[in-house]
Design an enzyme around this catalytic site. Structure first.
Site, PDB file in Angstrom:
ATOM      1  N   ASP A 113       0.874  -1.175   0.000  1.00 15.59           N
ATOM      2  CA  ASP A 113       0.000   0.000   0.000  1.00 15.59           C
ATOM      3  C   ASP A 113       0.911   1.225   0.000  1.00 15.59           C
ATOM      4  O   ASP A 113       2.129   1.122  -0.241  1.00 15.59           O
ATOM      5  CB  ASP A 113      -0.991  -0.043   1.178  1.00 15.59           C
ATOM      6  CG  ASP A 113      -0.322   0.133   2.539  1.00 15.59           C
ATOM      7  OD1 ASP A 113       0.929   0.246   2.602  1.00 15.59           O
ATOM      8  OD2 ASP A 113      -1.049   0.143   3.551  1.00 15.59           O
ATOM      9  N   HIS A 114       0.336   2.391   0.269  1.00 17.23           N
ATOM     10  CA  HIS A 114       1.110   3.641   0.235  1.00 17.23           C
ATOM     11  C   HIS A 114       2.255   3.636   1.257  1.00 17.23           C
ATOM     12  O   HIS A 114       3.304   4.220   1.020  1.00 17.23           O
ATOM     13  CB  HIS A 114       0.195   4.843   0.478  1.00 17.23           C
ATOM     14  CG  HIS A 114      -0.633   4.708   1.725  1.00 17.23           C
ATOM     15  ND1 HIS A 114      -1.714   3.847   1.806  1.00 17.23           N
ATOM     16  CD2 HIS A 114      -0.533   5.299   2.942  1.00 17.23           C
ATOM     17  CE1 HIS A 114      -2.241   3.932   3.018  1.00 17.23           C
ATOM     18  NE2 HIS A 114      -1.543   4.800   3.726  1.00 17.23           N
ATOM     19  N   CYS A 134       3.167  -3.362   3.966  1.00 15.19           N
ATOM     20  CA  CYS A 134       2.332  -2.235   4.392  1.00 15.19           C
ATOM     21  C   CYS A 134       2.956  -1.649   5.650  1.00 15.19           C
ATOM     22  O   CYS A 134       4.107  -1.964   5.958  1.00 15.19           O
ATOM     23  CB  CYS A 134       0.863  -2.629   4.564  1.00 15.19           C
ATOM     24  SG  CYS A 134       0.503  -3.776   5.891  1.00 15.19           S
ATOM     25  N   GLY A 135       2.239  -0.788   6.359  1.00 10.81           N
ATOM     26  CA  GLY A 135       2.846  -0.099   7.494  1.00 10.81           C
ATOM     27  C   GLY A 135       3.271  -1.055   8.587  1.00 10.81           C
ATOM     28  O   GLY A 135       4.443  -1.104   8.986  1.00 10.81           O
ATOM     29  N   THR A 136       2.331  -1.829   9.106  1.00 10.22           N
ATOM     30  CA  THR A 136       2.641  -2.812  10.157  1.00 10.22           C
ATOM     31  C   THR A 136       2.841  -4.212   9.599  1.00 10.22           C
ATOM     32  O   THR A 136       3.345  -5.090  10.319  1.00 10.22           O
ATOM     33  CB  THR A 136       1.482  -2.913  11.163  1.00 10.22           C
ATOM     34  OG1 THR A 136       0.324  -3.390  10.464  1.00 10.22           O
ATOM     35  CG2 THR A 136       1.167  -1.567  11.804  1.00 10.22           C
ATOM     36  N   GLY A 137       2.380  -4.447   8.412  1.00 11.04           N
ATOM     37  CA  GLY A 137       2.365  -5.799   7.828  1.00 11.04           C
ATOM     38  C   GLY A 137       1.089  -6.562   8.147  1.00 11.04           C
ATOM     39  O   GLY A 137       0.765  -7.545   7.483  1.00 11.04           O
ATOM     40  N   GLY A 149      -2.226  -5.767   7.962  1.00 13.16           N
ATOM     41  CA  GLY A 149      -3.316  -5.729   6.988  1.00 13.16           C
ATOM     42  C   GLY A 149      -3.043  -6.656   5.818  1.00 13.16           C
ATOM     43  O   GLY A 149      -3.928  -7.415   5.373  1.00 13.16           O
ATOM     44  N   HIS A 205      10.217 -22.943   9.206  1.00 13.46           N
ATOM     45  CA  HIS A 205       9.179 -23.568  10.032  1.00 13.46           C
ATOM     46  C   HIS A 205       7.779 -23.419   9.455  1.00 13.46           C
ATOM     47  O   HIS A 205       6.938 -24.304   9.653  1.00 13.46           O
ATOM     48  CB  HIS A 205       9.184 -22.949  11.438  1.00 13.46           C
ATOM     49  CG  HIS A 205      10.368 -23.362  12.268  1.00 13.46           C
ATOM     50  ND1 HIS A 205      10.470 -23.079  13.605  1.00 13.46           N
ATOM     51  CD2 HIS A 205      11.498 -24.038  11.934  1.00 13.46           C
ATOM     52  CE1 HIS A 205      11.620 -23.564  14.082  1.00 13.46           C
ATOM     53  NE2 HIS A 205      12.264 -24.139  13.074  1.00 13.46           N
ATOM     54  N   HIS A 259       7.066 -29.666  11.156  1.00 20.84           N
ATOM     55  CA  HIS A 259       6.513 -28.369  10.727  1.00 20.84           C
ATOM     56  C   HIS A 259       5.432 -28.568   9.658  1.00 20.84           C
ATOM     57  O   HIS A 259       4.452 -27.820   9.625  1.00 20.84           O
ATOM     58  CB  HIS A 259       7.637 -27.463  10.219  1.00 20.84           C
ATOM     59  CG  HIS A 259       8.665 -27.210  11.273  1.00 20.84           C
ATOM     60  ND1 HIS A 259       8.386 -26.493  12.412  1.00 20.84           N
ATOM     61  CD2 HIS A 259       9.951 -27.616  11.387  1.00 20.84           C
ATOM     62  CE1 HIS A 259       9.462 -26.449  13.179  1.00 20.84           C
ATOM     63  NE2 HIS A 259      10.420 -27.131  12.578  1.00 20.84           N
TER      64      HIS A 259
HETATM   65  C1  RB5 Z   1      -1.836   2.581   6.533  1.00 15.87           C
HETATM   66  O1  RB5 Z   1      -1.925   3.767   7.252  1.00 15.87           O
HETATM   67  C2  RB5 Z   1      -1.734   1.391   7.462  1.00 15.87           C
HETATM   68  O2  RB5 Z   1      -2.909   1.216   8.184  1.00 15.87           O
HETATM   69  C3  RB5 Z   1      -1.405   0.144   6.679  1.00 15.87           C
HETATM   70  O3  RB5 Z   1      -0.230   0.340   5.957  1.00 15.87           O
HETATM   71  C4  RB5 Z   1      -1.170  -1.102   7.472  1.00 15.87           C
HETATM   72  O4  RB5 Z   1      -0.298  -0.868   8.556  1.00 15.87           O
HETATM   73  C5  RB5 Z   1      -2.363  -1.839   7.897  1.00 15.87           C
HETATM   74  O5  RB5 Z   1      -2.285  -2.942   8.447  1.00 15.87           O
END
Ligand code: RB5
Length: 142
Positions: free
Chosen positions: A8-9, A65-68, A70, A98, A133
């Site tokens: 994503d962005h 993505c930001g946290t991974g 999503g 694993h 595994h």
């Molecule tokens: C975007 O702001 C953020 O929510 C997305 O990249 C991600 O972290 C979602 O899980």
């Protein structure tokens, strides 16, 4: 070896750099977007990547993505996908050894780009261990 990649962005900058890195290492790369820093919705890019890996059009996938979270949550709705989040090199190795992750998920806002490359290298160069595994992976589907 064909690797599909999406973001994503929040992950678009790392994605662009990783595409160059992977091409430089001789991998075929399919880019599923986004290619903009405009705010967008990660499932719009995760689902096309998941479908391509499920169908065998790509051997492996990388999603950022930001946290991974999503990307991982979305990709793991696909029957043939094991999407695993990794935040350091050791986890990058273990998520293949694993968990046999066929999609590697990276949290762009919480790791450096150098760490992202190190994780990708570890994941690509590690083989699935099988054995106990595989038995555990077989128990995942509901
Ligand atoms: C975007 O702001 C953020 O929510 C997305 O990249 C991600 O972290 C979602 O899980």
């Amino acid at each position: 070896m064909k690797i599909g990649i999406c973001s994503d962005h929040a992950g678009v900058e790392y994605k662009a750099k990783l595409i160059s890195y992977l091409l430089g290492k001789g991998y075929d790369v399919v880019n599923f977007g986004t290619d903009s820093t405009d705010s967008c919705d990660y499932p719009d890019f995760a689902h096309p990547l998941g479908k391509a890996v499920e169908k065998g059009e790509c051997n492996l996938g990388i999603a950022i993505c930001g946290t991974g979270n999503g990307m991982a949550m979305t990709l793991n709705h696909h029957k043939g996908i094991r999407a695993g989040l990794a935040w350091n090199t050791a986890v990058g190795k273990l998520v293949k050894e694993h968990n046999n992750a066929n999609v590697l998920v990276l949290p762009a806002r919480f790791i450096s780009y150098q760490m992202a490359v190190s994780i990708v290298r570890a994941w690509l160069s590690t083989q699935f261990a099988g054995g106990r595994h595989q038995r555990r992976i077989d128990k995942i589907p509901v």
